[in-house]
Scaffold this motif. Structure first.
Motif: not given
Length: 295
Positions: A223-244
């Motif tokens: 239903t979405g993506f979960l990342v570890e708290p404060r993991d900015v790299e994983a957060l940006a990566g999840a958005f990038q996957r959704l954008a593409s």
């Protein structure tokens, strides 16, 4: 029967009324009211007719704090949203910049600083996006200053507090929702954020933190993506996957809507709570030394 929301002062007030009048009471523990201040929690739970909490995670917190005797007293009743108000937008498989929406008060626990840093990464990578922030709070000016320093004034829009109808409008125009929550040094944590339920009811994929009760709402990769708290790299990566991948956004969004209808429908969960009032369960309460005590 008296029911209080929040395990702190409201539950104390209900306990006092109970002791003065004999009227039975219960209370719901939501989030930081349980995680930060557990003063007299065992007394409140033991004296209550039953105790409600919004997540399995919170139930385990109560049992750990009070002891195994409390397990029979605690009922999990999820909060919910109105799926007739928060509905999918049919034509969402569109091109253009990824529209990200974050509805949250500007507090440390909501993790805005990590969201802004993830947005900075997205811009550096050439990802086209707009991030909409809705809410108000003590850290708003701090977040706005970070947006300016990061050169994101064109990409990150701070709307301030908005009425529900305008939030619904933003949800209709969004492609994804996010809440990058973090635990604070004071112990604040999310319960299960209603803002994410609203987004999922609108068939939006969500990106959030693998924290407290959030995984009970958001199934990572489903239903979405979960990342570890404060993991900015994983957060940006999840958005990038959704954008593409618009197709991925659509699949995750449909699954999110189905999850909300099954488990987080406001009408169904309100009936569940009402039934607890009517039944007055449990009939017997285990005492703190393991014996049964009528309540």
């Amino acid at each position: 029967h008296l029911h209080a929301h929040f395990a702190t002062h409201p539950a104390v007030a209900a306990l006092i009324v109970h002791r003065l009048t004999g009227i039975p009471f219960s209370f719901t523990a939501h989030g930081s009211d349980l995680h930060v201040d557990r003063t007299m929690l065992d007394v409140k739970v033991w004296a209550s007719r039953f105790t409600v909490t919004v997540s399995d995670f919170n139930r385990d917190v109560i049992v750990h704090e009070c002891g195994d005797w409390a397990r029979e007293k605690v009922r999990v009743v999820h909060c919910g949203v109105d799926p007739d108000v928060f509905q999918p937008q049919e034509d969402r498989n569109r091109s253009g910049p990824l529209q990200i929406l974050c509805v949250a008060s500007f507090e440390e626990v909501k993790g805005h600083r990590y969201l802004i840093e993830a947005c900075r990464m997205l811009k550096e990578r050439g990802v086209r996006f707009a991030c909409h922030l809705v809410g108000d709070g003590p850290r708003r000016r701090e977040v706005e200053a970070q947006i300016r320093r990061s050169g994101l004034r064109s990409e990150v829009i701070v709307h301030g507090p908005l009425p529900r109808r305008e939030v619904v409008g933003l949800l209709a125009r969004a492609d994804a929702a996010t809440l990058p929550s973090v635990p604070t040094k004071e112990g604040k944590k999310e319960g299960i954020p209603v803002a994410l339920m609203e987004a999922m009811a609108c068939a939006l994929p969500v990106v959030s933190s693998d924290l407290s009760g959030i995984p009970e709402l958001v199934d990572d990769g489903v239903t979405g993506f979960l990342v570890e708290p404060r993991d900015v790299e994983a957060l940006a990566g999840a958005f990038q996957r959704l954008a593409s991948d618009p197709g991925l956004r659509a699949r995750l969004g449909r699954a999110g809507r189905e999850k909300v209808l099954r488990e987080f429908d406001l009408h169904h969960n309100a009936r569940t709570l009402t039934e607890l009032f009517v039944r007055g369960a449990p009939i017997e309460t285990p005492s703190r030394d393991g014996t049964a005590v009528a309540t």
